[in-house]
Design a protein around this motif. Structure first.
Motif, PDB file in Angstrom:
ATOM      1  N   ILE A 172      -5.352 -26.466  11.060  1.00 18.14           N
ATOM      2  CA  ILE A 172      -4.556 -25.872  12.134  1.00 18.14           C
ATOM      3  C   ILE A 172      -5.471 -25.420  13.271  1.00 18.14           C
ATOM      4  N   ARG A 173      -6.608 -24.838  12.920  1.00 18.84           N
ATOM      5  CA  ARG A 173      -7.569 -24.439  13.960  1.00 18.84           C
ATOM      6  C   ARG A 173      -8.014 -25.643  14.787  1.00 18.84           C
ATOM      7  N   ALA A 174      -8.308 -26.742  14.111  1.00 19.32           N
ATOM      8  CA  ALA A 174      -8.774 -27.935  14.821  1.00 19.32           C
ATOM      9  C   ALA A 174      -7.683 -28.475  15.745  1.00 19.32           C
ATOM     10  N   LEU A 175      -6.456 -28.572  15.234  1.00 22.55           N
ATOM     11  CA  LEU A 175      -5.359 -29.089  16.057  1.00 22.55           C
ATOM     12  C   LEU A 175      -5.047 -28.175  17.242  1.00 22.55           C
ATOM     13  N   ALA A 176      -5.263 -26.881  17.082  1.00 24.83           N
ATOM     14  CA  ALA A 176      -5.002 -25.932  18.166  1.00 24.83           C
ATOM     15  C   ALA A 176      -6.168 -25.827  19.145  1.00 24.83           C
ATOM     16  N   GLY A 177      -7.292 -26.455  18.819  1.00 22.05           N
ATOM     17  CA  GLY A 177      -8.455 -26.402  19.699  1.00 22.05           C
ATOM     18  C   GLY A 177      -9.345 -25.208  19.474  1.00 22.05           C
ATOM     19  N   LEU A 222     -14.414 -23.530  19.775  1.00 28.14           N
ATOM     20  CA  LEU A 222     -14.898 -22.240  20.262  1.00 28.14           C
ATOM     21  C   LEU A 222     -15.908 -21.588  19.319  1.00 28.14           C
ATOM     22  N   VAL A 223     -16.126 -22.175  18.143  1.00 30.00           N
ATOM     23  CA  VAL A 223     -16.972 -21.553  17.133  1.00 30.00           C
ATOM     24  C   VAL A 223     -18.173 -22.442  16.839  1.00 30.00           C
ATOM     25  N   GLY A 265     -24.333 -28.218  18.222  1.00 30.75           N
ATOM     26  CA  GLY A 265     -24.133 -28.559  16.815  1.00 30.75           C
ATOM     27  C   GLY A 265     -22.679 -28.740  16.452  1.00 30.75           C
ATOM     28  N   PRO A 266     -22.446 -29.005  15.200  1.00 32.42           N
ATOM     29  CA  PRO A 266     -21.050 -29.172  14.776  1.00 32.42           C
ATOM     30  C   PRO A 266     -20.322 -27.827  14.797  1.00 32.42           C
ATOM     31  N   PRO A 267     -19.007 -27.885  14.942  1.00 33.28           N
ATOM     32  CA  PRO A 267     -18.248 -26.628  14.906  1.00 33.28           C
ATOM     33  C   PRO A 267     -18.330 -26.008  13.516  1.00 33.28           C
ATOM     34  N   SER A 268     -18.240 -24.719  13.462  1.00 34.87           N
ATOM     35  CA  SER A 268     -18.238 -24.036  12.173  1.00 34.87           C
ATOM     36  C   SER A 268     -16.937 -23.259  12.058  1.00 34.87           C
ATOM     37  N   HIS A 269     -16.666 -22.829  10.866  1.00 38.39           N
ATOM     38  CA  HIS A 269     -15.401 -22.145  10.597  1.00 38.39           C
ATOM     39  C   HIS A 269     -15.683 -20.742  10.083  1.00 38.39           C
ATOM     40  N   ALA A 270     -15.147 -19.768  10.746  1.00 34.70           N
ATOM     41  CA  ALA A 270     -15.255 -18.384  10.278  1.00 34.70           C
ATOM     42  C   ALA A 270     -14.028 -18.097   9.416  1.00 34.70           C
ATOM     43  N   PRO A 271     -14.197 -17.666   8.167  1.00 36.07           N
ATOM     44  CA  PRO A 271     -13.044 -17.454   7.282  1.00 36.07           C
ATOM     45  C   PRO A 271     -12.312 -16.151   7.578  1.00 36.07           C
ATOM     46  N   ASP A 272     -11.716 -16.068   8.758  1.00 38.57           N
ATOM     47  CA  ASP A 272     -11.032 -14.825   9.121  1.00 38.57           C
ATOM     48  C   ASP A 272      -9.512 -14.957   9.096  1.00 38.57           C
ATOM     49  N   PHE A 273      -8.991 -16.093   8.647  1.00 37.39           N
ATOM     50  CA  PHE A 273      -7.559 -16.285   8.446  1.00 37.39           C
ATOM     51  C   PHE A 273      -6.756 -16.031   9.730  1.00 37.39           C
ATOM     52  N   GLN A 274      -7.346 -16.354  10.864  1.00 37.01           N
ATOM     53  CA  GLN A 274      -6.734 -16.077  12.155  1.00 37.01           C
ATOM     54  C   GLN A 274      -5.370 -16.745  12.311  1.00 37.01           C
ATOM     55  N   THR A 275      -5.242 -17.992  11.898  1.00 32.35           N
ATOM     56  CA  THR A 275      -3.954 -18.664  12.073  1.00 32.35           C
ATOM     57  C   THR A 275      -2.877 -18.029  11.201  1.00 32.35           C
ATOM     58  N   GLY A 276      -3.231 -17.628   9.978  1.00 28.46           N
ATOM     59  CA  GLY A 276      -2.260 -16.942   9.117  1.00 28.46           C
ATOM     60  C   GLY A 276      -1.849 -15.604   9.696  1.00 28.46           C
ATOM     61  N   ASN A 277      -2.804 -14.869  10.239  1.00 28.17           N
ATOM     62  CA  ASN A 277      -2.477 -13.578  10.844  1.00 28.17           C
ATOM     63  C   ASN A 277      -1.548 -13.745  12.035  1.00 28.17           C
ATOM     64  N   LEU A 278      -1.834 -14.722  12.886  1.00 27.12           N
ATOM     65  CA  LEU A 278      -0.971 -14.951  14.046  1.00 27.12           C
ATOM     66  C   LEU A 278       0.427 -15.387  13.623  1.00 27.12           C
ATOM     67  N   ALA A 279       0.509 -16.249  12.614  1.00 24.54           N
ATOM     68  CA  ALA A 279       1.826 -16.698  12.143  1.00 24.54           C
ATOM     69  C   ALA A 279       2.605 -15.522  11.540  1.00 24.54           C
ATOM     70  N   GLY A 280       1.931 -14.662  10.783  1.00 27.87           N
ATOM     71  CA  GLY A 280       2.598 -13.496  10.209  1.00 27.87           C
ATOM     72  C   GLY A 280       3.087 -12.535  11.273  1.00 27.87           C
ATOM     73  N   LEU A 281       2.269 -12.312  12.280  1.00 29.81           N
ATOM     74  CA  LEU A 281       2.660 -11.440  13.387  1.00 29.81           C
ATOM     75  C   LEU A 281       3.861 -12.027  14.130  1.00 29.81           C
ATOM     76  N   TRP A 282       3.867 -13.346  14.326  1.00 27.77           N
ATOM     77  CA  TRP A 282       4.986 -14.005  14.986  1.00 27.77           C
ATOM     78  C   TRP A 282       6.257 -13.831  14.162  1.00 27.77           C
ATOM     79  N   GLY A 283       6.158 -13.976  12.834  1.00 33.21           N
ATOM     80  CA  GLY A 283       7.328 -13.804  11.974  1.00 33.21           C
ATOM     81  C   GLY A 283       7.933 -12.418  12.099  1.00 33.21           C
TER      82      GLY A 283
END
Length: 189
Positions: free
Chosen positions: A149-154, A158-159, A164-182
């Motif tokens: 989801i992070r990759a598809l959203a662009g 940013l990370v 170098g290659p992109p890296s992933h920070a395990p901060d569950f940002q997409t889940g948090n945003l989806a929960g807040l939206w709900g």
């Protein structure tokens, strides 16, 4: 008297919520309802929600992420294969105001529940579903992960270092945003 009884009533204290399935988005959404004083029950299999085993872990081996997501909630254990599971889950859902549903992300091996039939009997039921791509559209049947989801959203670009290659920070940002939206969709009705 538990901690909830000592605090003043909140904006959503008149609501009862049931959280089923296991996703960061649905767990965070349910936590937000609980923070606004809704009575939220997390339904877990006998082994516990998969998030109970998600890092970071405390020195005692407990998941700090699970503790964060389940603050102010209660848990009920229901075995997915136990006799009467569908009847018990159906009764809990029929008796609540808000169903926070993460079954599309991780079903926790629960059998399918006929939420449409429940909604016919309980027309006031609010259902908030977490899924990777929704139930319709060109990606509806695709599986995903937070990184997808992070990759598809662009967000991936940013990370990491520019060269170098992109890296992933395990901060569950997409889940948090989806929960807040709900939660916000419920409050803005």
């Amino acid at each position: 008297m538990d901690r909830k009884d000592k605090q003043p009533p909140g904006v959503l204290s008149h609501l009862r919520g049931i959280e089923i399935g296991s996703s960061d988005a649905s767990s965070y959404c349910a936590r937000l309802f609980a923070d606004f004083r809704a009575d939220v029950q997390n339904i877990e299999p006998p082994r516990g929600d998969r998030i109970r085993r998600t890092a970071p872990l405390t020195v005692k081996g407990q998941s700090a992420w699970f503790a964060f997501l389940n603050f102010n909630k209660s848990s009920t254990i229901i075995g997915p294969a136990a006799a009467g599971t569908i009847t018990r889950l159906t009764a809990l859902i029929e008796d609540c105001d808000v169903l926070i549903d993460g079954l599309d992300v991780d079903s926790a091996n629960y059998p399918p529940i006929d939420v449409a039939a429940i909604r016919e009997r309980h027309s006031g039921l609010i259902q908030i579903e977490a899924s990777w791509f929704g139930r319709g559209g060109p990606y509806a049947d695709f599986a995903a992960a937070d990184s997808t989801i992070r990759a598809l959203a662009g967000l991936i670009k940013l990370v990491g270092p520019a060269e170098g290659p992109p890296s992933h920070a395990p901060d569950f940002q997409t889940g948090n945003l989806a929960g807040l939206w709900g939660l916000s969709r419920r409050l803005l009705r």
